[in-house]
Each structure stands twice: as C-alpha cells, then as structure tokens.
Scaffold this active site. Structure first.
Site, PDB file in Angstrom:
ATOM      1  N   GLU A  36       0.844  -1.196   0.000  1.00  0.00           N
ATOM      2  CA  GLU A  36       0.000   0.000   0.000  1.00  0.00           C
ATOM      3  C   GLU A  36       0.879   1.245   0.000  1.00  0.00           C
ATOM      4  OE1 GLU A  36      -2.418   3.124   0.287  1.00  0.00           O
ATOM      5  OE2 GLU A  36      -3.057   1.112  -0.306  1.00  0.00           O
ATOM      6  N   ARG A 124     -17.884   5.316   4.393  1.00  0.00           N
ATOM      7  CA  ARG A 124     -16.711   4.684   3.784  1.00  0.00           C
ATOM      8  C   ARG A 124     -15.601   4.417   4.803  1.00  0.00           C
ATOM      9  NH1 ARG A 124     -14.747   4.361  -1.661  1.00  0.00           N
ATOM     10  NH2 ARG A 124     -16.633   5.422  -2.353  1.00  0.00           N
ATOM     11  N   ARG A 209     -20.487  17.402  -3.039  1.00  0.00           N
ATOM     12  CA  ARG A 209     -20.840  16.500  -1.951  1.00  0.00           C
ATOM     13  C   ARG A 209     -21.081  17.288  -0.671  1.00  0.00           C
ATOM     14  NH1 ARG A 209     -18.942  11.349  -3.814  1.00  0.00           N
ATOM     15  NH2 ARG A 209     -17.267  11.548  -5.379  1.00  0.00           N
ATOM     16  N   ASP A 328     -11.303  -0.888  -9.541  1.00  0.00           N
ATOM     17  CA  ASP A 328     -11.166   0.326 -10.355  1.00  0.00           C
ATOM     18  C   ASP A 328      -9.959   0.285 -11.284  1.00  0.00           C
ATOM     19  OD1 ASP A 328     -13.430   1.426  -9.315  1.00  0.00           O
ATOM     20  OD2 ASP A 328     -12.431   2.866  -8.008  1.00  0.00           O
ATOM     21  N   ALA A 341     -17.851   0.241  -5.985  1.00  0.00           N
ATOM     22  CA  ALA A 341     -17.279  -0.658  -4.989  1.00  0.00           C
ATOM     23  C   ALA A 341     -17.793  -2.080  -5.186  1.00  0.00           C
ATOM     24  CB  ALA A 341     -17.612  -0.166  -3.584  1.00  0.00           C
TER      25      ALA A 341
END
Length: 442
Positions: A36, A124, A209, A328, A341
């Site tokens: 990561e 999330r 948003r 993705d 997702a």
C-alpha cells in the site's frame, strides 16, 4: 542499492478492493502480501451504496463480513438492524427536482430478485475500519507506491519497483491500485495501440458532496424530503441524491452535473485537478432552476468543491501473464448506479474462489484468464450503463428525454441484471474455463 522481499501473490493497493481480495485469499489459504502506497489504510469520500449483489459478494467472500457490515450498515429507516421490515425491497424514490414539479414522484425502484434489502449504505471510513480487522497486520507493507513491474531474468518471478527505491519479488501480481493504476498503464495494457484505454477518461461530469446531521437536514429542507430513505431528484443534465448513513444520523447529499464536451469546463481544466474549490454562486448556478429545499441544501455546503468524474474505456483484457487488474484498476465507473465498490467486491469473490479451487490443478495464468473472461463483459457494461444512467437522470436519455412514463419504465427494470447475478454460478463458470485451458480446449 534496492532491497528485496518476496511473496507468492502481491496485491498492489490496500483500498476496499485490495482488502476484500486479501480476506478472500486468506479464507482460501493462499499466501499473499499487500503493498500500500500510503502510510496507513485510508479511503476518500463519505457514503457508499451497496446493492444486493454487493452485499451477497461480501458475505460469500467471508461469513465474518456479515457481522462487520452489521456494525456500520444503514438501511432505509423502516428496516431493523438485520435489514428486515416494511419497505425492504425499496431501492429509492425517483422524483422531479426542478422548481415547477418539485418533489413529484416518478417511481419507486424495487429489488425483488433475492432476499437482500434493496438499499444499504455505509460510511466509507467506518466500513474500511471493519475490513481492516479481518486482515492480518503481517500481510501489509505501507509506504510502497508502485512505479513499475518487470520480469526478473532467469526466474519465474515478477519484480515490483517502488517509489522509495525498494523492490519486491512475487510469483504473481493482482493490481488493486485504483483508477490511475500504474499496473494498467505500465504493464498490462502497455502494448495496446490506443493508449487512451490505459488512462482515466473524463466523463464530462462532476459532483458536489455534502453531509448533514439529520435534524439540520430536516430544518434546511422544511421537512419536505424524507431523510429515512434514498431519494434521487432529477433535473436537466443533473440530479441530486440524498440518503441516510451512520444509522440514519447523517444524510449524505451528492449533486451531479453533466456538461458538454465542448464546454469551457471540459477535459483540459479537469485534467489539472480532479478536485476544484468553487464559490457558492458557481455551484448554485449549476442548479438554478431547482426546488428551493434542494438549493437551500446546496447553499449550506460549507466549502463547495467540484469532484470531476472519470471512468475507463473498455480494455481488451484485464490480465497479462501473471498480472491481473481488479476493481477500479480494471473497470473504473462513474457512480450513477451505485456499483463502483460492488464490482470490486464481485471481482474479489470470483478471483479468490477460482484461485482457491484451481491453483493446485493449473497455473495461475489459466486462473487469471478465466477471471478475465468471466468478469470483463459484465463490468464494462456496468461502466457503459452508468454513463447512460446519468443521461437518463438528466432528462437526456435517448428515446426517453423528459417523458416521465418512459423514464419510469426504464428505471423500474434497469438495475435487475446487475442485482440478480448468480455469483457462485459465475465462479463455477470460471473454474470450468480454467479446466478447459488445462485440458487444451481453449
């Protein structure tokens, strides 16, 4: 001098797709390591919509997912913590958002193809935190941003080169490194003629948003919008969706706008930054002819930002040798069907299951090819129809326009093929494809 470490399967990226894949591989007893780029697991954004197919995929990956979901999932207000109660089959109300017919109900979309609730949402970050608990800390190495993949000479290994100057060896790579995937651009699709397919493509759409406490939401909208369920409001080249998260304590609001390809706000501007701060007047001008309750909501967003929406053009493959793209990285989509997702969760279940059943019988390349054949057509159709959904919600759908009866007819059935997938059957299909490859039938 670069330092090396070695693993059997390397997962690139520790977002939701990478973590669900890791959980799936662990359940199948397949050794792997996550690389990561960030210093810790983190997700950008607020609410995630989970369709019945998404929940089914998660529970099939690992039964523990059911309890993890229960801690952070939000259903429509009429349902209990197990997703049972009146209105269980409802996905959302579709309504007119423009001033003239504001709040007019076009249709309520239902899911009837399984026992799963029609709508579920999660916050999330909290969703990610529950996933992390199911992943062994020893599996993940942080601070590893992929730069390139190469084949190690005289071995069967792949060499992963990272931005910090280190490298790692792996027998195979599954890239879950998102819409800007290095593995997609630098390795899997590096040889194709049309390089636009390698990179994200601006959809000529953006969103604003906002997140509101329930009491504040009711006050701002003068109790005209039900905060206990999902509502999508439609307008010319735009829509606004509002739905509950955090067990109904917060209402997530997303306002989407579609612009012409020739607009001054088009691709060139958004290539510089996918997130742009704008003033409140600019934001409200995008929804000028809308009902006052919705304009009032937008006006209360403290720091208006435009999030440019990108997706991927259809790739000819998701695999190259012992490298596969997932989530993705393979098939980024716009959010208009709530499946971004979910497609990654389906990928994780199907790939980990094919590997679990077939890795002892055949090589990993055959498993990857089977995964590609099972997943590519479906996921690319989700991406295509998501763009189509934006057109329909924006009164610009081909053959539909502003005809509300035609819109209702389309909306009532358009999600069924996505929701009602037989995921175990797809695994069986993938296993059969891998076996045919083993027997030389492909």
């Amino acid at each position: 001098m670069a330092s090396f470490e070695e693993s059997s399967i390397a997962i690139i990226g520790g977002g939701l797709a990478g973590l669900t894949l890791s959980i799936g591989l662990t359940r199948q007893g397949i050794p792997h390591k996550i690389y990561e780029g960030a210093s810790a697991f983190a997700e950008i954004g607020a609410g995630i919509s989970l369709g019945p197919n998404s929940i089914a995929a998660l529970e099939l990956i690992d039964p523990r997912m059911k309890e993890a979901l229960k801690k952070c999932i939000t259903y429509n207000e009429s349902l209990d913590d197990d997703g049972e109660g009146p209105g269980k089959q409802e996905w959302m109300d579709v309504r007119v958002g423009e001033r003239g017919d504001f709040n007019k109900l076009i249709t309520t979309i239902y899911h009837t193809g399984s026992t799963k609730p029609g709508r579920a949402c999660v916050h999330r970050a909290k969703f990610l935190n529950e996933f992390i608990k199911l992943v062994s800390p020893s599996v993940t190495t942080f601070g590893k941003s992929l730069v390139s993949i190469s084949e190690e000479p005289f071995t069967s290994k792949l060499c992963l080169n990272f931005a910090d100057g280190t490298s790692a060896l792996a027998s195979a790579v599954i890239a879950c490194d998102g819409i800007k995937s290095v593995a997609r651009q630098q390795y899997v699709l590096s040889d194709i003629e049309d390089q636009k397919i390698c990179r994200p493509v601006f959809a000529n759409e953006f969103v604003y948003r906002g997140m509101f406490p329930r009491v504040e939401f009711l006050d701002i909208t003068s109790n005209t919008i039900n905060p206990g369920k999902a509502n999508v409001f439609l307008g010319q080249d735009s829509y606004i969706i509002a739905y509950p998260v955090e067990k109904g304590n917060l209402i997530n609001v997303v306002a989407a706008k579609r612009i012409s390809a020739s607009s001054a706000d088009s691709t060139i501007q958004h290539e510089r930054s996918w997130l742009q701060t704008v003033n409140r007047e600019t934001m409200l001008a995008d929804f000028d002819d809308w009902g006052e309750p919705l304009k009032n909501l937008l006006s209360r967003i403290e720091r208006p930002e435009r999030w440019a929406l990108y997706d991927h053009l259809p790739a000819p493959t998701y695999v190259k040798g012992r490298v596969a793209l997932l989530g993705d990285a393979a098939h980024a989509t716009t959010p208009h069907q709530g499946q971004g997702a979910g497609m990654g969760f389906e990928d994780s279940f199907i790939l980990s299951s094919i590997l679990g059943q077939m890795l002892n019988e055949t090589d990993i390349e055959a498993c990857f090819r089977a995964y590609d054949e099972v997943r590519r057509k479906r996921t690319q159709e989700v991406t295509r129809t998501s763009r189509e959904a934006m057109e329909i919600w924006g009164f610009a759908g081909e053959g539909i326009g502003r005809d509300l009866e035609k819109m209702k007819a389309n909306a009532d059935v358009r999600m069924n093929w996505i929701w009602d997938i037989d995921l175990p059957g797809e695994v069986e299909r993938g296993v059969e494809i891998a076996r045919k490859g083993l027997n030389g039938c492909l």
